[in-house]
Design a protein around this motif. Structure first.
Motif, PDB file in Angstrom:
ATOM      1  N   ALA A   1      50.060  12.467  18.464  1.00  0.00           N
ATOM      2  CA  ALA A   1      49.110  12.776  19.535  1.00  0.00           C
ATOM      3  C   ALA A   1      48.177  11.610  19.818  1.00  0.00           C
ATOM      4  N   THR A   2      47.913  10.785  18.805  1.00  0.00           N
ATOM      5  CA  THR A   2      47.005   9.661  19.033  1.00  0.00           C
ATOM      6  C   THR A   2      47.761   8.370  19.347  1.00  0.00           C
ATOM      7  N   ASP A   3      49.085   8.472  19.449  1.00  0.00           N
ATOM      8  CA  ASP A   3      49.900   7.322  19.858  1.00  0.00           C
ATOM      9  C   ASP A   3      49.512   6.906  21.274  1.00  0.00           C
ATOM     10  N   PRO A   4      49.310   5.604  21.488  1.00  0.00           N
ATOM     11  CA  PRO A   4      48.898   5.129  22.814  1.00  0.00           C
ATOM     12  C   PRO A   4      49.832   5.577  23.931  1.00  0.00           C
ATOM     13  N   GLU A   5      51.125   5.686  23.631  1.00  0.00           N
ATOM     14  CA  GLU A   5      52.056   6.086  24.689  1.00  0.00           C
ATOM     15  C   GLU A   5      51.933   7.561  25.039  1.00  0.00           C
TER      16      GLU A   5
ATOM     17  N   ALA B   1      50.184  23.610  45.737  1.00  0.00           N
ATOM     18  CA  ALA B   1      50.411  24.190  44.408  1.00  0.00           C
ATOM     19  C   ALA B   1      51.845  23.956  43.949  1.00  0.00           C
ATOM     20  N   GLU B   2      52.796  24.119  44.879  1.00  0.00           N
ATOM     21  CA  GLU B   2      54.187  23.899  44.498  1.00  0.00           C
ATOM     22  C   GLU B   2      54.428  22.442  44.119  1.00  0.00           C
ATOM     23  N   ALA B   3      53.858  21.528  44.869  1.00  0.00           N
ATOM     24  CA  ALA B   3      54.026  20.113  44.551  1.00  0.00           C
ATOM     25  C   ALA B   3      53.478  19.796  43.162  1.00  0.00           C
ATOM     26  N   LEU B   4      52.263  20.284  42.886  1.00  0.00           N
ATOM     27  CA  LEU B   4      51.673  20.026  41.571  1.00  0.00           C
ATOM     28  C   LEU B   4      52.486  20.694  40.471  1.00  0.00           C
ATOM     29  N   GLY B   5      52.955  21.905  40.746  1.00  0.00           N
ATOM     30  CA  GLY B   5      53.750  22.610  39.749  1.00  0.00           C
ATOM     31  C   GLY B   5      55.017  21.851  39.387  1.00  0.00           C
ATOM     32  N   GLU B   6      55.719  21.359  40.399  1.00  0.00           N
ATOM     33  CA  GLU B   6      56.952  20.604  40.143  1.00  0.00           C
ATOM     34  C   GLU B   6      56.629  19.336  39.361  1.00  0.00           C
ATOM     35  N   ALA B   7      55.587  18.654  39.794  1.00  0.00           N
ATOM     36  CA  ALA B   7      55.233  17.404  39.112  1.00  0.00           C
ATOM     37  C   ALA B   7      54.859  17.664  37.660  1.00  0.00           C
ATOM     38  N   MET B   8      54.085  18.706  37.430  1.00  0.00           N
ATOM     39  CA  MET B   8      53.696  19.030  36.051  1.00  0.00           C
ATOM     40  C   MET B   8      54.918  19.426  35.223  1.00  0.00           C
ATOM     41  N   GLY B   9      55.835  20.126  35.843  1.00  0.00           N
ATOM     42  CA  GLY B   9      57.068  20.460  35.137  1.00  0.00           C
ATOM     43  C   GLY B   9      57.804  19.208  34.688  1.00  0.00           C
ATOM     44  N   HIS B  10      57.857  18.225  35.582  1.00  0.00           N
ATOM     45  CA  HIS B  10      58.505  16.963  35.240  1.00  0.00           C
ATOM     46  C   HIS B  10      57.782  16.270  34.093  1.00  0.00           C
ATOM     47  N   VAL B  11      56.453  16.303  34.132  1.00  0.00           N
ATOM     48  CA  VAL B  11      55.662  15.703  33.055  1.00  0.00           C
ATOM     49  C   VAL B  11      55.956  16.395  31.729  1.00  0.00           C
ATOM     50  N   ALA B  12      55.989  17.719  31.770  1.00  0.00           N
ATOM     51  CA  ALA B  12      56.235  18.482  30.545  1.00  0.00           C
ATOM     52  C   ALA B  12      57.599  18.144  29.964  1.00  0.00           C
ATOM     53  N   ALA B  13      58.596  18.020  30.830  1.00  0.00           N
ATOM     54  CA  ALA B  13      59.939  17.688  30.357  1.00  0.00           C
ATOM     55  C   ALA B  13      59.959  16.304  29.716  1.00  0.00           C
ATOM     56  N   GLN B  14      59.247  15.385  30.354  1.00  0.00           N
ATOM     57  CA  GLN B  14      59.147  14.033  29.809  1.00  0.00           C
ATOM     58  C   GLN B  14      58.543  14.043  28.405  1.00  0.00           C
ATOM     59  N   LEU B  15      57.418  14.772  28.281  1.00  0.00           N
ATOM     60  CA  LEU B  15      56.753  14.854  26.981  1.00  0.00           C
ATOM     61  C   LEU B  15      57.666  15.520  25.960  1.00  0.00           C
ATOM     62  N   GLY B  16      58.358  16.565  26.397  1.00  0.00           N
ATOM     63  CA  GLY B  16      59.288  17.241  25.496  1.00  0.00           C
ATOM     64  C   GLY B  16      60.318  16.284  24.916  1.00  0.00           C
ATOM     65  N   GLY B  17      60.854  15.435  25.767  1.00  0.00           N
ATOM     66  CA  GLY B  17      61.829  14.453  25.300  1.00  0.00           C
ATOM     67  C   GLY B  17      61.245  13.519  24.260  1.00  0.00           C
ATOM     68  N   ARG B  18      60.027  13.051  24.536  1.00  0.00           N
ATOM     69  CA  ARG B  18      59.382  12.150  23.585  1.00  0.00           C
ATOM     70  C   ARG B  18      59.144  12.832  22.244  1.00  0.00           C
ATOM     71  N   LEU B  19      58.672  14.054  22.310  1.00  0.00           N
ATOM     72  CA  LEU B  19      58.400  14.776  21.064  1.00  0.00           C
ATOM     73  C   LEU B  19      59.679  14.989  20.280  1.00  0.00           C
ATOM     74  N   GLU B  20      60.735  15.354  20.992  1.00  0.00           N
ATOM     75  CA  GLU B  20      62.014  15.592  20.337  1.00  0.00           C
ATOM     76  C   GLU B  20      62.510  14.317  19.647  1.00  0.00           C
ATOM     77  N   ALA B  21      62.324  13.187  20.329  1.00  0.00           N
ATOM     78  CA  ALA B  21      62.757  11.911  19.758  1.00  0.00           C
ATOM     79  C   ALA B  21      61.907  11.537  18.544  1.00  0.00           C
ATOM     80  N   ALA B  22      60.607  11.819  18.639  1.00  0.00           N
ATOM     81  CA  ALA B  22      59.711  11.413  17.556  1.00  0.00           C
ATOM     82  C   ALA B  22      59.868  12.288  16.321  1.00  0.00           C
ATOM     83  N   LEU B  23      60.163  13.551  16.557  1.00  0.00           N
ATOM     84  CA  LEU B  23      60.212  14.504  15.439  1.00  0.00           C
ATOM     85  C   LEU B  23      61.313  15.528  15.709  1.00  0.00           C
ATOM     86  N   PRO B  24      62.567  15.168  15.428  1.00  0.00           N
ATOM     87  CA  PRO B  24      63.705  16.019  15.792  1.00  0.00           C
ATOM     88  C   PRO B  24      63.618  17.382  15.118  1.00  0.00           C
TER      89      PRO B  24
END
Lengths: 185, 185
Positions: A92-96, A51-74
């Motif tokens: 949301a429908t962007d391939p990336e 659970a801890e491993a998945l939690g950390e990994a998901m946290g990293h994913v969320a941070a990554q997505l956050g960065g992309r969203l911030e860049a796309a729509l400041p």
DNA sequence: TCCGGAATGTAGCGGTTGCTACATTCCTGG
DNA sequence: CCAGGAATGTAGCAACCGCTACATTCCGGA
């Protein structure tokens, strides 16, 4: 040794990449470890448990997505709900961004099933999304702004679902149709 | 003996009830059998394998939901998209329909993960939903009608997701806000 | 150089999974 | 009433699950 912490960080990033690529399908301890290029023994050395491993990994994913969203729509500029809905649907429908949405669907479903640690992750990420939308919405009344943000998020998530169940073209057509939506009052 | 066919029908109905009550969380062969009040041995006597059992049960669930939808919003009358969206949102958040939506979310996520037989089920049920919406939509242009149906379905599914990630109150507020939506042209 | 803790490997535990081989009981048609 | 297929029970297989006990290797500081 700080080697452990450094390795743990590397492993976390690899796990995040694996989740984005494969979803929650291959997430047994042994499979996760293989994806990170280490033994299952070491995975449970770096992390207390699965659970801890998945939690950390998901946290990293969320941070990554956050960065992309911030860049796309400041942040900063507040938009009318119609424009925000259209832009969010486009993002949301962007391939990336698609892998993020696909993973997000699985997390929500796992949360609905009550699986740890996804229930907590789902609530946290949903709250983040809602707040992200709200701060970009030029609606004064707080209650109405919250309700509108919820509806916009629902539409975006729903488009991702539609893509799974009816294909990308159909989802794209629906996303485009979202541009015709107007909010009264 | 036709006993087998009769028992199989009974078991199918019980499995459908179990899925609606518990989702896809407890769907091992032994757990399914226990829920149906039979031995795992007999479950795999009535059905070729686990996938067939789940497929039959999901088919029964879909038929049940179809009946409810038909009763709640009979075919024949075509509605403007605004009204259909509002009514569909109301139906989807109805307490009696909620178990169906929750199960539906899990099926879609399983489909996204590529699990048999859910990929096929998801496509089939999604197509059914879309057709159901389209036949109740008073939009002449077929392409626009299809796109609108997709968007409405996305909104409804999204509301169900929002309920999972942000709670029923928040989802209800967003559903109400859907009543303020207008479509241009 | 050697000591001690960090890092890593090996092996396995008890449990669950989907599924099946085999034996037995039940019931019906002749 | 009995032969024979339908129906059901018992037991277990091989694979996988999360996790851990124990042994070993590695490496930096004293």
């Amino acid at each position: 040794m700080a080697l452990r912490a450094a390795q743990r960080q590397v492993v976390t990033e690899r796990l995040a990449g694996h989740l984005l690529a494969s979803g929650l399908a291959r997430t047994s301890v042994r499979q996760l470890a293989a994806a990170a290029g280490i033994s299952d023994r070491m995975l449970l050395y770096y992390f207390r448990d699965k659970a801890e491993a998945l939690g950390e990994a998901m946290g990293h994913v969320a941070a990554q997505l956050g960065g992309r969203l911030e860049a796309a729509l400041p942040a900063g500029a507040r938009r009318p709900p119609e424009r925000l809905l259209a832009e969010a649907a486009r993002i949301a429908t962007d391939p990336e961004v698609r892998p993020f949405m696909a993973l997000w669907m699985e997390v929500i479903a796992a949360a609905a099933r009550g699986e740890a640690p996804f229930a907590g992750i789902a609530r946290q990420v949903t709250a983040g999304f809602l707040s992200w939308i709200e701060t970009r919405l030029d609606i004064e009344d707080a209650e109405r702004r919250a309700a509108t943000a919820g509806l916009i998020l629902a539409a975006i998530d729903g488009l991702a679902l539609l893509e799974i169940g009816a294909g990308a073209e159909r989802a794209a057509a629906a996303a485009e149709r979202a541009g015709d939506v107007r909010f009264t009052s």
